[in-house]
Enzyme design. Structure first.
Site, short mmCIF file in Angstrom:
data_model
loop_
_atom_site.label_atom_id
_atom_site.label_comp_id
_atom_site.label_asym_id
_atom_site.label_seq_id
_atom_site.Cartn_x
_atom_site.Cartn_y
_atom_site.Cartn_z
N GLU A 185 22.87 43.59 73.13
CA GLU A 185 22.58 42.20 72.74
C GLU A 185 21.41 41.65 73.53
O GLU A 185 20.63 40.84 73.03
CB GLU A 185 23.83 41.33 72.93
CG GLU A 185 23.75 39.99 72.22
CD GLU A 185 23.04 38.91 73.01
OE1 GLU A 185 22.55 37.94 72.41
OE2 GLU A 185 22.94 39.01 74.26
N ASP B 39 27.00 44.53 76.91
CA ASP B 39 25.91 44.70 77.89
C ASP B 39 25.70 43.44 78.72
O ASP B 39 26.05 42.33 78.30
CB ASP B 39 24.62 45.13 77.19
CG ASP B 39 24.17 44.17 76.09
OD1 ASP B 39 25.04 43.65 75.36
OD2 ASP B 39 22.95 43.90 75.99
#
Ligand code: ZN
Length: 408
Positions: free
Chosen positions: A162, A97
């Site tokens: 994350e 991400d």
């Protein structure tokens, strides 16, 4: 040529392929729904195809349910490159991400279309964490392309979520930890420009709100009230005692001790001639991992209550933020020694095992008793406009990982 040299020169040959990989990864916007995106599924699909195309076919998927994205889940991938010895593995963990680009006017180019200028590549995510992801993939590919079977298994762990809390990424993975006790776990998602910082530990963070209550009155008649500001100020000074109560020294950190500092002060009365009946200040505590935050809170309360009593006021302490540190990875753990040797061989610098302020993704792994290091060589432009990565650093980091694996 030695096998390690072959791996290194293979990695050097990947420069154009690295630019292609970064270009493709950047173009697939993988923001979390909390950041207004649709998750990492499309990026994960691309990565799976890419790995398969390059001879990495053993890919396990650990999806976590998320009804707020269109596919209904957030993907986590574990790709295995089998080694000679399956009882041990080197794990390279990166996250898929990215964060939003922020104010587009501050970017000199389209954040989702990479732009190469000399040794720098610009775009959202090129550093955080596609530097780590690309370096890990290229290190694994070098073994395959050179036909060198690694001594132990290589595991590429690519996680979601994350940037917005880890719950659906490494949090999901840690429900059934896939790691062995002797495995090396490296998280290439943070480091310094000279590549010397090997992060092995973190401090606990504790923010306290200290509310002191007295009795408001006219400033000319203090005996008719109780000055909450004066009581609060005495408490703020008295809390310096915490330095003596929690004195542990640890050279992994800079400074090498815990800190307990009064910081923010809320406004009390608006006029000079009123004695404040209430006063609020905050304390920022950074606490060595060997101490329990509950003990710090209890001792802070004891000090505050004693001083409040002496000052004729009452006091209440609220916890406004807390993050309990995971146990540190020992500075002499094999993974630390291995990566330090690799860094000094590849980059010619002297790496130092260090602790940092707290809140890293490796804490999720360390909390379950596994050793993990966070390392890469980067300028840390992440999350800002004009994020960039340095191509020679990504290739250099891939060599560090190849070295670590080769000597595992
Ligand atoms: Zn990151």
């Amino acid at each position: 040529m030695t096998e390690l040299k072959k791996l290194f020169s293979r990695i050097d040959s990947y420069r154009e392929e690295l630019i292609d990989l970064e270009t493709s990864l950047t173009a697939i916007i993988a923001m979390s729904p909390k950041s207004g995106g649709d998750g990492e599924q499309k990026k994960a699909e691309f990565i799976k195809e890419y790995l398969k195309k390059h001879g990495i076919g053993d890919i396990k998927e650990v999806n976590s349910k998320d009804p707020t994205v269109s596919c209904g889940y957030r993907p986590n991938l574990i790709a295995t490159i089998p080694g000679k010895d399956h009882s041990k593995a080197v794990w390279l963990m990166a996250h898929m991400d990215v964060v939003p680009p922020g104010d587009l006017a501050k970017w000199d180019s389209d954040p989702w279309k990479v732009c190469v200028d000399g040794d720098k590549i610009y775009g959202r995510g090129v550093e955080d964490d596609q530097q780590g992801l690309s370096a890990s993939v290229l290190a694994a590919r070098a073994f395959i392309d050179e036909g060198i079977v690694p001594p132990v298994d290589i595991k590429l762990l690519m996680v979601a979520d994350e940037e917005t809390g880890n719950e659906l990424g490494i949090g999901e993975i840690m429900k059934n930890p896939p790691f062995g006790k002797d495995d090396y776990i490296v998280v290439p998602d943070g480091g310094t420009a000279d590549g010397t910082q090997v992060e092995v530990a973190e401090m606990s963070i504790l923010w306290l709100k200290v509310i002191t209550r007295g009795v408001q009155c006219h400033a000319s008649m203090p005996h008719k009230g109780a000055n909450a500001f004066k009581g609060g100020a005495r408490i703020a000074v008295a809390l310096d005692e915490l330095y003596k109560i929690f004195p542990a020294q640890n050279s992994l950190f800079d400074p090498p001790h815990s800190t307990f500092e009064p910081t923010k002060k809320e406004a009390n009365v608006p006029n000079v001639n009123t004695i404040p009946g209430e006063d609020v200040f905050y304390v920022d505590c950074r606490v060595m991992p060997e101490y329990k935050l509950d003990d710090v809170i209890a001792r802070a309360n004891e000090i505050a209550q004693k001083v409040a009593k002496e000052s004729g006021v009452s006091c209440e302490i609220e916890v406004v933020q807390r993050s309990d540190a995971a146990p540190p990875t020992p500075a002499d753990a094999p993974v630390v020694k291995g990566i330090c040797k690799a860094i000094s061989d590849v980059y010619g610098v002297k790496p130092i095992a260090q602790g940092i302020g707290g809140g890293t993704v490796a804490a999720h792994i360390r909390k379950e008793g596994f050793n993990a290091v966070v390392w890469c060589k980067q300028d840390e432009t992440m999350h800002g406009p004009n994020e960039y990565a340095i191509l020679s650093n990504i290739l250099g980091d891939a060599k560090v990982f190849a070295h670590l694996i080769f000597n595992a």
